[in-house]
Design an enzyme around this catalytic site. Structure first.
Site, mmCIF file in Angstrom:
data_model
loop_
_atom_site.group_PDB
_atom_site.id
_atom_site.type_symbol
_atom_site.label_atom_id
_atom_site.label_comp_id
_atom_site.label_asym_id
_atom_site.label_seq_id
_atom_site.Cartn_x
_atom_site.Cartn_y
_atom_site.Cartn_z
ATOM 1 N N ASP A 105 -0.447 4.060 4.414
ATOM 2 C CA ASP A 105 -0.218 2.985 5.322
ATOM 3 C C ASP A 105 1.446 2.537 5.374
ATOM 4 O OD1 ASP A 105 -1.085 0.855 7.275
ATOM 5 O OD2 ASP A 105 -0.131 -0.275 5.892
ATOM 6 N N LYS A 116 0.564 -5.173 -0.895
ATOM 7 C CA LYS A 116 -0.720 -5.059 -0.289
ATOM 8 C C LYS A 116 -1.899 -6.011 -1.366
ATOM 9 C CE LYS A 116 -0.479 -1.979 2.936
ATOM 10 N NZ LYS A 116 -0.874 -2.204 4.089
ATOM 11 N N SER A 147 -5.287 -4.154 8.189
ATOM 12 C CA SER A 147 -5.681 -4.681 6.735
ATOM 13 C C SER A 147 -6.572 -5.836 6.737
ATOM 14 C CB SER A 147 -4.574 -4.640 5.978
ATOM 15 O OG SER A 147 -3.894 -3.140 5.771
ATOM 16 N N ASP A 186 3.423 -1.833 15.052
ATOM 17 C CA ASP A 186 1.803 -1.728 15.703
ATOM 18 C C ASP A 186 2.032 -0.904 16.966
ATOM 19 O OD1 ASP A 186 0.945 -3.156 13.424
ATOM 20 O OD2 ASP A 186 1.387 -5.048 14.364
ATOM 21 N N HIS A 189 -1.299 1.917 13.165
ATOM 22 C CA HIS A 189 -2.631 2.287 12.742
ATOM 23 C C HIS A 189 -3.204 3.044 13.889
ATOM 24 C CE1 HIS A 189 -2.441 -1.744 10.212
ATOM 25 N NE2 HIS A 189 -1.678 -0.510 9.619
ATOM 26 N N ASP A 191 -5.107 2.479 1.711
ATOM 27 C CA ASP A 191 -4.492 1.941 2.773
ATOM 28 C C ASP A 191 -4.011 2.816 3.914
ATOM 29 O OD1 ASP A 191 -3.352 -0.193 4.585
ATOM 30 O OD2 ASP A 191 -3.898 -1.341 2.669
#
Ligand SMILES: O=C(O)[C@@H](CO)OP(=O)(O)O
Ligand SMILES: [Mn+2]
Ligand SMILES: [Mn+2]
Length: 557
Positions: free
Chosen positions: A429, A360, A80, A170, A500, A27
């Site tokens: 991640d 996850k 994801s 984000d 990300h 990830d």
């Protein structure tokens, strides 16, 4: 036509059935040029480095962002949800973000059943909007909230309360201030038009409301107390002051801001959720809204004491879980992701084991299977979850449960009870999102160690591995200028990039079970995550269905 399609897959002309195939999703593991802020490059990752040497025949890059994964534009970073959807489904679907954009642009959102339903509360009740306040585009987007505010008021909402969750994950940490200013501006305009519109509560997304996969219900409870009950440890008369004040704590950041409520001059909360009100959770992405949706919708509920369950009309921006039909009302129909590889393989007798740690877990199950919970065939599938650490930011324990997940996968491979062993390794991640560079380097090494454990097991059983990732994160940990140079403030400090990225991700294939002559095709330079499912089907000895994105591999001898 879909109805005419059969579930039975044809045998691959060249590749044998019966090999154990392990699919490893790292990830947040993208590919970028070597650089001190590329934690994957800095970390000691001998296993992944060795795989790269197989390029271009057994290692290549694939796209993991933007339109390649069904997002509105190529400026949208991967995430994801869309990443695992594409990996598992083998097809590219217009994703939630895009479907909401279209419904807002056409105005169809206001004609749908979901909006009509909440509209019944506008005459006598308040409309509450709860969600993530940023332009990150992973879970929500502020421009969609802005349009919805305007549209709802034009369609009769007279009293509106917004319950904000600050981001910093984000988007850059500290940007919460800017987004609150933007929202306050819009609400002021609505007030000028006679709509009683205000921010009512808030908190940081990772500490308030947006937990996932039932890792820690206390997170949802903190939000519930503020949003529904109007109770929180911090009280302010306006949200801008709240966010600025709470950020003054040297340890504070947007992701983890404590919950606060907005109160009037007499100290009374301005926006509790009461009987007769309407509520919309405006995130389009499911994983971090499903728990609140349950708390708002389920009559029987024992995850925390709700104290008071208001009788509300509740709609999600989307329906978050098609299997659970949750929530039962929604403004925009979710993408109907159908005929995923998991479902095909279950119909073709493939025995699957999937494992990840809690944070996850739904990625390799729910997202992988097209946002569907549960098994396709419980006799053939086993999904196992390793409990994640609770209540700490992951930079405090950057190794997370990588080795534990890998050991489960190893045992599943060695047991020879499964044909596919699929895992998600979360470190790149989850630690990358903290913005802590040293910790992320440790996390990347732990992920590499985990991959080694799995590849060793594949070696022992003569199996095949596929190692890939869902989107970038740890390979770029700094905010950069247009030329790519890290931006520094006047004191020379860099701003960590918690989000990300737009980078492609690697995919490597190998293992003793991989027939000689199998290599990556060279005619698909623009391939993306959605090409992986057909590839994996081939490695199980099947031809992929022709409505899938093409396989990445060919057999040359
Ligand atoms: O943590 C999350 O919710 C997102 C970032 O918003 O990350 P991922 O898509 O990797 O789950
Ligand atoms: Mn991810
Ligand atoms: Mn992430």
């Amino acid at each position: 036509m879909a109805e005419a399609r059969r579930w039975e897959l044809g045998a691959h002309r060249r590749l044998e059935k019966g090999k154990v195939v392990s699919v490893v999703v790292l990830d947040g593991w993208g590919e970028a040029a070597p650089d001190p802020f590329n934690c994957i490059h800095v970390a000691d990752t001998p296993t992944l480095d060795a795989l790269k040497k197989g390029a271009p025949e057994r290692w290549r890059l694939i796209k993991a962002h933007g339109t390649a994964v069904g997002l509105p534009t190529d400026d949208d970073m991967g995430n994801s949800e869309v990443g695992h959807n594409a990996l598992g489904a083998g097809q590219i679907y217009a994703q939630g973000a895009k479907l909401v954009d279209m419904a807002l642009a056409s105005g169809k959102i206001y004609e749908g059943e979901g909006f009509k339903y909440i509209q019944q509360s506008f005459e006598n009740g308040t409309l509450h909007l709860i969600g993530l306040l940023s332009d990150g585009g992973v879970h929500s987007r502020i421009d969609q909230l802005q349009l919805l505010l305007k549209g709802a008021s034009e369609h009769g909402a007279k009293r509106i309360r917004v319950h904000i969750l600050t981001d910093g994950r984000d988007v850059l940490d500290g940007s919460s201030v800017k987004f609150v200013e933007m929202l306050e501006n819009d609400l002021a305009k609505l007030r000028e038009k006679g709509v009683d519109a205000r921010i009512a509560s808030g908190g940081g997304r990772m500490y308030v409301t947006m937990d996932r996969y039932e890792n820690d219900w206390q997170v949802v409870k903190r939000g519930w107390d503020a949003q529904v009950l109007g109770e929180a440890p911090h009280k302010f008369q306006n949200a801008l002051e709240a966010v600025k004040k709470l950020r003054e704590d040297p340890k504070a950041n947007d992701q983890y801001l404590p919950p606060f409520v907005i109160v009037d001059e007499r100290g009374r909360p301005v926006g509790q959720i009461m009987d007769g009100d309407a509520v919309v959770t405006f995130n389009f992405r499911a994983d971090r809204m499903v728990m609140l949706a349950k708390a708002l919708e389920y009559k029987n509920f024992d995850k925390f004491d709700r104290v008071r369950l208001p009788e509300i009309r509740y709609a999600g921006m989307l329906q978050y879980d098609g299997e659970l039909k949750l929530p039962s009302h929604f403004l925009v129909a979710p993408p109907e992701i159908e005929r995923t590889s998991g479902e095909y393989l279950a119909h073709n007798g493939i025995r699957t084991y999937a494992c990840s740690e809690t944070v996850k877990f739904g990625h390799v199950t729910f997202f992988w299977n097209g946002n569907r919970s549960g098994y396709f065939n419980p006799n053939l599938e086993k999904y196992e979850e390793i409990p994640s650490d609770i209540g700490i930011p992951f930079n405090e324990h950057p190794k997370m449960k990588a080795v534990e997940v890998a050991e489960k996968a190893r045992d599943a491979i060695l047991s020879r009870k499964y044909d596919q062993v699929r895992v998600n390794i979360a470190n790149g991640d989850m630690v990358g999102h903290t913005g802590d560079i040293q910790a992320t380097i440790i996390g990347c090494k732990a992920a590499d160690d985990a991959v080694k454990i799995i590849l060793d097991a594949i070696e022992q059983v003569g199996g095949i591995f596929v190692v890939t990732a869902d989107h970038g994160n740890a390979e770029d940990m700094v905010k950069r200028d247009k030329s790519g140079k890290p931006l520094r403030d006047k004191d020379g400090n860099v701003q960590p990039l918690t989000s990300h990225t737009l980078n492609p991700v690697p995919i490597a294939i190998g293992g003793p079970g991989l027939q000689s002559g199998v290599r990556f095709r060279s005619d698909l330079p623009n391939a993306g995550l959605a090409n992986v499912a057909a590839t994996v089907m081939n490695l199980h000895g099947f031809e992929a269905p022709d409505h899938y994105e093409p396989t990445l591999i060919e057999v040359t001898n």
